[in-house]
Design a protein around this motif. Sequence first.
Motif, short mmCIF file in Angstrom:
data_model
loop_
_atom_site.label_atom_id
_atom_site.label_comp_id
_atom_site.label_asym_id
_atom_site.label_seq_id
_atom_site.Cartn_x
_atom_site.Cartn_y
_atom_site.Cartn_z
N HIS A 20 2.22 2.07 -3.13
CA HIS A 20 1.06 2.56 -4.11
C HIS A 20 1.18 4.10 -4.07
CE1 HIS A 20 -2.73 3.25 -5.76
NE2 HIS A 20 -2.77 2.35 -6.78
N ASP A 21 0.86 4.34 -2.68
CA ASP A 21 0.81 5.68 -2.46
C ASP A 21 2.01 6.57 -2.81
OD1 ASP A 21 -1.55 4.96 -1.11
OD2 ASP A 21 -0.97 5.11 0.75
N HIS A 22 3.44 6.13 -2.58
CA HIS A 22 4.44 6.86 -2.75
C HIS A 22 4.79 6.67 -4.20
CE1 HIS A 22 8.36 8.60 -2.05
NE2 HIS A 22 8.02 9.17 -0.87
N SER A 23 4.97 7.86 -5.12
CA SER A 23 5.03 7.80 -6.48
C SER A 23 6.46 7.51 -7.07
CB SER A 23 4.62 9.27 -7.02
OG SER A 23 5.54 10.42 -6.37
N THR B 107 -2.86 5.22 7.02
CA THR B 107 -3.66 4.96 5.45
C THR B 107 -2.96 3.57 4.81
OG1 THR B 107 -1.88 6.37 4.46
CG2 THR B 107 -3.99 7.32 4.99
N ALA B 108 -1.70 3.28 5.15
CA ALA B 108 -1.16 1.82 4.55
C ALA B 108 -1.20 0.96 5.59
CB ALA B 108 0.37 2.17 4.17
N GLU C 119 3.46 9.32 8.54
CA GLU C 119 2.28 9.95 7.91
C GLU C 119 1.61 8.88 7.13
OE1 GLU C 119 3.79 12.96 5.48
OE2 GLU C 119 4.26 14.42 7.00
N HIS C 120 2.12 7.60 6.86
CA HIS C 120 1.56 6.76 5.93
C HIS C 120 0.99 5.45 6.99
CE1 HIS C 120 1.91 8.06 2.05
NE2 HIS C 120 3.05 8.81 2.29
N ARG D 138 0.85 -1.00 0.00
CA ARG D 138 0.02 -0.13 0.06
C ARG D 138 0.92 1.14 -0.12
NH1 ARG D 138 -3.38 -3.42 3.06
NH2 ARG D 138 -2.47 -2.87 5.02
N LEU D 139 1.86 1.38 0.67
CA LEU D 139 2.76 2.30 0.72
C LEU D 139 3.46 2.67 -0.54
CD1 LEU D 139 4.39 4.41 2.26
CD2 LEU D 139 6.21 2.86 3.10
#
Length: 153
Positions: free
Chosen positions: A70-73, A113-114, A109-110, A67-68
Amino acid sequence: MGGGGEWGIARCAGPGAVSGSVHRPVTHPPPATEPPAAPDQARLWHVVLSVAGPVTPLTELRAGLERLAHDHSFFLTARYAADHAEIRYWEQARDLHDAAAIALRLWGEHKATAKLPPWEIVGLEVVDRATYHKRVAEGFAGPPPQLGGVHPY
């Protein structure tokens, strides 16, 4: 006696010199072969973030790291074990200070969410792009065996 701006002020002396000040331009060093980035222009920094904490089920940890990713470009790769992980990625920032500050906030911060474990950051390395590529070319600090994705150690 120095002046401000681009012009320096020097006193004339010696026979036949006119009293007062003479303005001469201050010489500047020749431009470098690769000019540094402008202070407010973002650069890429290679980051290795190491985290550790209580043992976490591997399936939960892997899902959180995915998930991390996916969230971090600029995510490159993550390696993990039940009680620690290493995340490698590129960060875009103005300077090293900003890149390190962003990296130190990443896990916290993640976390929610992750759904990452409540681990702490135990290591951080941040190097500029040129240093990273030089290390790889010299055979040091190369990419992990499985580049990209989330993998167990």
